[in-house]
Design an enzyme around this catalytic site. Structure first.
Site, PDB file in Angstrom:
ATOM      1  NE  ARG A  74      24.358   3.773   4.049  1.00 12.99           N
ATOM      2  CZ  ARG A  74      25.102   4.416   3.944  1.00 12.99           C
ATOM      3  NH1 ARG A  74      25.725   3.403   2.445  1.00 12.99           N
ATOM      4  NH2 ARG A  74      26.423   5.897   3.761  1.00 12.99           N
ATOM      5  CG  ASP A  92       6.135 -10.900  -4.761  1.00 13.00           C
ATOM      6  OD1 ASP A  92       6.134 -11.558  -3.822  1.00 13.00           O
ATOM      7  OD2 ASP A  92       5.824  -9.570  -4.630  1.00 13.00           O
ATOM      8  CE  LYS A 116       2.496  -8.124   3.041  1.00 13.30           C
ATOM      9  NZ  LYS A 116       3.187  -7.743   2.692  1.00 13.30           N
TER      10      LYS A 116
HETATM   11  C1  LIG Z   1       2.600 -10.166  -2.745  1.00 15.48           C
HETATM   12  C2  LIG Z   1       3.895  -8.876  -2.620  1.00 15.48           C
HETATM   13  N1  LIG Z   1       4.579  -8.154  -2.793  1.00 15.48           N
HETATM   14  C3  LIG Z   1       5.811  -7.487  -1.906  1.00 15.48           C
HETATM   15  C4  LIG Z   1       4.848  -6.460  -1.844  1.00 15.48           C
HETATM   16  C5  LIG Z   1       5.847  -5.592  -0.477  1.00 15.48           C
HETATM   17  O1  LIG Z   1       6.101  -5.935   0.692  1.00 15.48           O
HETATM   18  P1  LIG Z   1       6.176  -5.051   2.542  1.00 15.48           P
HETATM   19  O2  LIG Z   1       4.513  -4.248   2.225  1.00 15.48           O
HETATM   20  O3  LIG Z   1       6.855  -5.618   3.147  1.00 15.48           O
HETATM   21  O4  LIG Z   1       7.454  -3.445   1.233  1.00 15.48           O
HETATM   22  C6  LIG Z   1       3.859  -7.356  -0.540  1.00 15.48           C
HETATM   23  C7  LIG Z   1       2.775  -6.534   0.735  1.00 15.48           C
HETATM   24  O5  LIG Z   1       1.754  -6.324   0.707  1.00 15.48           O
HETATM   25  C8  LIG Z   1       3.385  -8.244  -1.420  1.00 15.48           C
HETATM   26  O6  LIG Z   1       1.696  -8.915  -0.420  1.00 15.48           O
END
Ligand SMILES: Cc1ncc(COP(=O)(O)O)c(C=O)c1O
Length: 379
Positions: free
Chosen positions: A46, A170, A195
């Protein structure tokens, strides 16, 4: 070394026990110690795992950062950043953000006494209006999901820095190939590595990249204490995905440009949201802070009904109707009922996210086939 070389070689030391060029999947929960406290840097999985260490080194390189931290999902990475806060603290976030981030903020952290201001960040100067002594974090996405709004990262960081407010970007939609928030003054770059970083729709993963050693320790402590750690197989897959990020992104950008222009010229399409159009409201900022415009876009139809949108969504043959984005295959999505269903309808409509909006993640197939597919689906 140039980015393409760094991407391929980052974190990839030959395995010390065998010389394996790829760091193996260390599928272990614990590590044998020679004597109490005498270990080889690994005690319990972990806390540390060599497959994860190799990936974290590569993640840092991608964002020109000192540290990378990898998590079990993008949401888990978001959760760790929010856990830096205490009751009474305030967050300023863009009003057009990933539905899951909005859900985490409004349904989980709000009840622990953290206050969120969701604001339009296309004009960075608005941010200052919402800052007070309790403001501890500015959260932004650029380009936003799904309306492709652009925020000036450098301008927001300039407002935040003198007041010691953390800025977390993000960077999932752009990917580090197109944009590096830390170079622009942000404290943390976050990715849903599910992604573009993973790139093959085969793993859920998240990460944070940052420069500050104290902040890294705090986030690592939160992760170790709360347990949102990734498995070694997932780390391996993301690390493998990263090695082709640059070539995939080049094709995403080329295909994205062709599809965006095709849609804009289609007589049944009303509006196309793509940050590479020179009449996009923040095109100059996009051009300044991004190296290309990517394959994410959304559009509405002249027939602005849910039924018309549903007809398109269920008629494509190459574009698959699915949540997620950033994989090699093209996806089509209906934000109102899929990715953004957790945002209340009034809130959605107020922020320009209509019932008929369709989002595309343009993949790296042949662009002619993608255009033909959309053409037959829109009719
Ligand atoms: C812009 C964005 N940030 C964060 C996330 C969250 O990521 P995860 O699905 O890997 O938890 C997503 C998921 O679609 C996203 O599109």
């Amino acid at each position: 070394m140039k980015l393409a070389t760094r991407i391929i070689h980052a974190g990839a030391e030959p395995d010390p026990s065998t010389g394996a060029i790829m760091t193996p999947v260390y599928q272990t929960s614990t590590y044998v110690q020679a004597a109490p406290g005498q270990n080889k840097g690994y005690e319990y999985a972990r806390s540390q795992n060599p497959t994860r260490t190799a990936l974290e080194k590569a993640l840092a390189v991608l964002e020109n950062a000192k540290f990378g931290l990898s998590f079990s999902s993008g949401v888990a990475a978001t959760d760790a950043v929010l856990k830096l806060l205490a009751p009474g603290d305030e967050v300023i976030a863009s009003n057009d953000l990933y539905g899951g981030s909005y859900r985490l903020f409004s349904k989980i952290f709000q009840k622990f006494g953290i206050k969120f201001h969701y604001i339009k960040m296309q004009d960075a100067s608005h941010v200052g209006d919402y800052i007070n002594e309790n403001t501890k974090l500015i959260w932004l996405e650029t380009p936003t999901n799904p309306l492709m709004n652009i925020t000036d990262i450098e301008a927001v960081a300039a407002i935040a820095k003198p007041r010691n407010i953390l800025v977390c970007v993000d960077n999932t939609f752009a990917s580090p190939y197109l944009q590096n928030p830390i170079d622009l003054g942000a404290d943390i770059a976050l990715h849903s590595a599910t992604k573009y970083l993973g790139g093959h729709s085969d793993v859920i993963h998240g990460c944070l990249m940052l420069n500050d050693a104290d902040l890294r320790e705090k986030l690592y402590f939160i992760q170790k204490s709360c347990g949102a750690v990734p498995g070694p197989q997932d780390c391996f897959l993301v690390h493998r995905g990263i090695k082709t990020l640059h070539v995939r992104m080049q094709r995403h950008c080329e295909n994205g440009e062709r599809v965006a222009h095709f849609l804009r010229n289609h007589q049944k399409v009303e509006e196309v949201y793509w940050c590479g159009f020179d009449d996009h409201p923040n095109y100059d900022i996009a051009k300044k802070q991004m190296r290309g415009f990517g394959g994410m876009m959304s559009f509405t139809l002249k027939d602005d009904s849910k039924e018309a949108a549903y007809k398109v969504l269920s008629s494509t043959r190459v574009f698959a109707l699915a949540e997620s984005l950033g994989g090699v295959e093209s996806l089509i999505n209906h934000p109102a009922s899929m990715t953004h269903a957790s945002i209340p309808r009034e809130e959605r409509i107020k922020n320009g996210l209509s019932d008929s909006l369709i989002r595309l993640s343009v993949g790296i197939e042949d662009a002619d086939d993608l255009i033909e597919d959309l053409n037959q689906a829109i009719g």
